[in-house]
Design an enzyme around this catalytic site. Structure first.
Site, PDB file in Angstrom:
ATOM      1  N   GLU A 258       0.828  -1.195   0.000  1.00  0.00           N
ATOM      2  CA  GLU A 258       0.000   0.000   0.000  1.00  0.00           C
ATOM      3  C   GLU A 258       0.868   1.252   0.000  1.00  0.00           C
ATOM      4  O   GLU A 258       1.972   1.259   0.552  1.00  0.00           O
ATOM      5  CB  GLU A 258      -0.928   0.019   1.224  1.00  0.00           C
ATOM      6  CG  GLU A 258      -2.007  -1.044   1.163  1.00  0.00           C
ATOM      7  CD  GLU A 258      -2.915  -1.060   2.382  1.00  0.00           C
ATOM      8  OE1 GLU A 258      -4.092  -1.413   2.223  1.00  0.00           O
ATOM      9  OE2 GLU A 258      -2.437  -0.734   3.496  1.00  0.00           O
TER      10      GLU A 258
ATOM     11  N   CYS B 129       3.563   8.604   1.084  1.00  0.00           N
ATOM     12  CA  CYS B 129       4.082   7.609   2.018  1.00  0.00           C
ATOM     13  C   CYS B 129       4.193   6.299   1.258  1.00  0.00           C
ATOM     14  O   CYS B 129       3.181   5.773   0.773  1.00  0.00           O
ATOM     15  CB  CYS B 129       3.145   7.477   3.218  1.00  0.00           C
ATOM     16  SG  CYS B 129       3.662   6.229   4.425  1.00  0.00           S
TER      17      CYS B 129
ATOM     18  N   CYS C 226       6.908  -5.717  15.299  1.00  0.00           N
ATOM     19  CA  CYS C 226       6.453  -4.812  16.353  1.00  0.00           C
ATOM     20  C   CYS C 226       4.973  -5.104  16.637  1.00  0.00           C
ATOM     21  O   CYS C 226       4.147  -5.060  15.719  1.00  0.00           O
ATOM     22  CB  CYS C 226       6.636  -3.359  15.936  1.00  0.00           C
ATOM     23  SG  CYS C 226       8.369  -2.921  15.630  1.00  0.00           S
TER      24      CYS C 226
ATOM     25  N   CYS D 172       1.839  -2.748  15.497  1.00  0.00           N
ATOM     26  CA  CYS D 172       1.794  -2.302  14.110  1.00  0.00           C
ATOM     27  C   CYS D 172       1.154  -3.376  13.246  1.00  0.00           C
ATOM     28  O   CYS D 172       1.583  -4.529  13.246  1.00  0.00           O
ATOM     29  CB  CYS D 172       3.206  -1.995  13.619  1.00  0.00           C
ATOM     30  SG  CYS D 172       3.305  -1.585  11.866  1.00  0.00           S
TER      31      CYS D 172
ATOM     32  N   HIS E   1       9.798   4.790  20.262  1.00  0.00           N
ATOM     33  CA  HIS E   1       8.601   4.280  20.963  1.00  0.00           C
ATOM     34  C   HIS E   1       8.810   3.950  22.442  1.00  0.00           C
ATOM     35  O   HIS E   1       7.827   3.708  23.150  1.00  0.00           O
ATOM     36  CB  HIS E   1       8.018   3.062  20.241  1.00  0.00           C
ATOM     37  CG  HIS E   1       7.719   3.301  18.803  1.00  0.00           C
ATOM     38  ND1 HIS E   1       7.021   4.411  18.358  1.00  0.00           N
ATOM     39  CD2 HIS E   1       8.035   2.585  17.688  1.00  0.00           C
ATOM     40  CE1 HIS E   1       6.916   4.358  17.037  1.00  0.00           C
ATOM     41  NE2 HIS E   1       7.526   3.285  16.610  1.00  0.00           N
TER      42      HIS E   1
ATOM     43  N   ASN F  10      -2.608   4.585  16.449  1.00  0.00           N
ATOM     44  CA  ASN F  10      -3.733   4.353  15.560  1.00  0.00           C
ATOM     45  C   ASN F  10      -4.282   2.952  15.771  1.00  0.00           C
ATOM     46  O   ASN F  10      -3.514   1.995  15.906  1.00  0.00           O
ATOM     47  CB  ASN F  10      -3.299   4.542  14.106  1.00  0.00           C
ATOM     48  CG  ASN F  10      -2.942   5.990  13.809  1.00  0.00           C
ATOM     49  OD1 ASN F  10      -3.741   6.884  14.033  1.00  0.00           O
ATOM     50  ND2 ASN F  10      -1.725   6.217  13.346  1.00  0.00           N
TER      51      ASN F  10
END
Length: 378
Positions: free
Chosen positions: A120, A133, A144, A147, A254, A328
């Site tokens: 994507e 992106c 991770c 994600c 993170h 997200n």
């Protein structure tokens, strides 16, 4: 061949605690003009039996004019067009689905690659810029847990041309006025899509060169408008430092402490926080480019006051900027974004240490196009 006729990709998923630094071996994508340096293009055209100047013509049509129909090559003899097109512009990727939000100015495209692998890319148009992106791998082997891409496992590395094609496709949409806001140009590219860019180092660096070479050899973007992210592959950061490019290095940190980062970013079991940041400061010192520290805020996991304090101490006085990313949502995840009051407190703590900090726009979240959400589900 239609997209539905392509073979279904196989995906390698890492076992718990295991990282895949090498992509599974698969057939190479067909050679494309964007895989080649300007000198290699000239050589390839000569080997085809044509004068070398034809390479510059093909480059101009692809990178500068953004045409994808050989009938629109008026300076190339009609008898040569189709064969040159088949030789230097094989179909590498086919759009499967495009979904939009923000009035059509944020557009996520699902691509099926020549072998059926899925990736994507996301185009985001703002009043003052257009950012693409892009993905550098089909899937990701970094594992991770927060994600979506990391949980999908790694299928394979993308070729240089497969990376460049994502940007060129967006550039064509803009040039043709297909994105609300009228005709425009791509101004920024961030390697923050699917995959760990530093685990596909050569293809990514070659793609950066194609994107930034002056037209007609490349798209002519500024190196300063390219961001290459990494979870912290220290040897690759050191290689990037030696390239002396002017791209922005983004480190997906993170967590400021090894205990938590071992869990959130499993590569930390190999290269600890201090080593990763040390390599980042070397990059900043050499290039004079500010390093972007990416930090996804996860409720009650990494947003505590003491972790904000530790991060501030680690970054104080360094050539760095913190991008705080409200986590997200991804399907099945047990984690969620921090409370607004905890996010605000985190920001204030970093600012107290003199560390520049912004909270990233979660643009594209509703189409699963925001940070950490790309999963390329067909």
């Amino acid at each position: 061949m239609n997209a539905q006729d392509l073979p279904t990709p196989t995906t390698t998923r890492p076992a718990p605690g295991k990282l895949l630094f090498e992509a599974p071996r698969r057939g190479k994508p067909p050679r494309h003009l964007a895989d080649l340096s300007p000198a290699d293009r000239k050589r390839a055209v000569t080997e085809f039996g044509l004068p070398g100047f034809r390479a510059a013509q093909l480059s101009k049509h692809y990178f500068e004019r953004l045409v994808d129909d050989p009938a629109e090559w008026p300076d190339v003899p009609a008898a040569l067009r189709e064969q040159l097109y088949k030789t230097f512009f094989p179909r590498l990727m086919t759009p499967v689905r495009e979904i939009t939000c923000d009035g059509g100015t944020t557009r996520k495209t699902l691509w099926r690659l020549y072998d059926g692998a899925l990736v994507e890319s996301v185009l985001m148009r703002y009043p003052d810029r257009v950012t693409m992106c892009v993905s550098s791998q089909a899937g990701c082997g970094m594992n991770c847990p927060f994600c979506a891409t990391g949980q999908a496992g790694l299928t394979r590395n993308l070729s240089t041309a497969e990376i460049v094609e994502q940007v060129v496709a967006g550039a064509r949409e803009l040039a043709r006025g297909e994105v609300p806001g009228g005709p425009g140009r791509v101004s920024n590219v961030v390697f923050m899509g699917m995959g760990e860019p530093m685990a596909n180092y050569k293809a990514v660096i070659d793609a950066v060169r194609r994107l930034t070479d002056p037209a007609p050899d490349g798209l002519g973007l500024s190196q300063r408008h390219i961001t290459v992210s990494t979870v912290g592959l220290v040897p690759a950061i050191e290689k990037l430092t030696a390239e002396r490019l002017n791209v922005t290095l983004a480190v997906s940190l993170h967590a400021p402490d090894d205990e938590l980062r071992d869990e959130l970013v499993p590569v930390n079991t190999r290269w600890k926080v201090g080593e990763v940041l040390g390599a980042a400061w070397d990059y900043a010192h050499t290039t004079k480019r500010r390093v972007s520290i990416e930090y996804a805020l996860i409720r009650d996991i990494n947003d505590q006051a003491w972790r904000a304090d530790l991060l501030g101490k680690r970054l104080r006085g360094k050539l760095a900027h913190v991008n705080l990313i409200p986590l997200n949502p991804t399907p099945g995840s047990k984690w969620t974004a921090s409370r607004p009051e905890d996010e605000d407190a985190f920001v204030r703590t970093l600012e107290a240490y003199g560390v520049p900090v912004t909270v990233r726009d979660t643009r594209g979240r509703e189409i699963d196009g925001a940070c950490g959400q790309l999963a390329a589900a067909g």
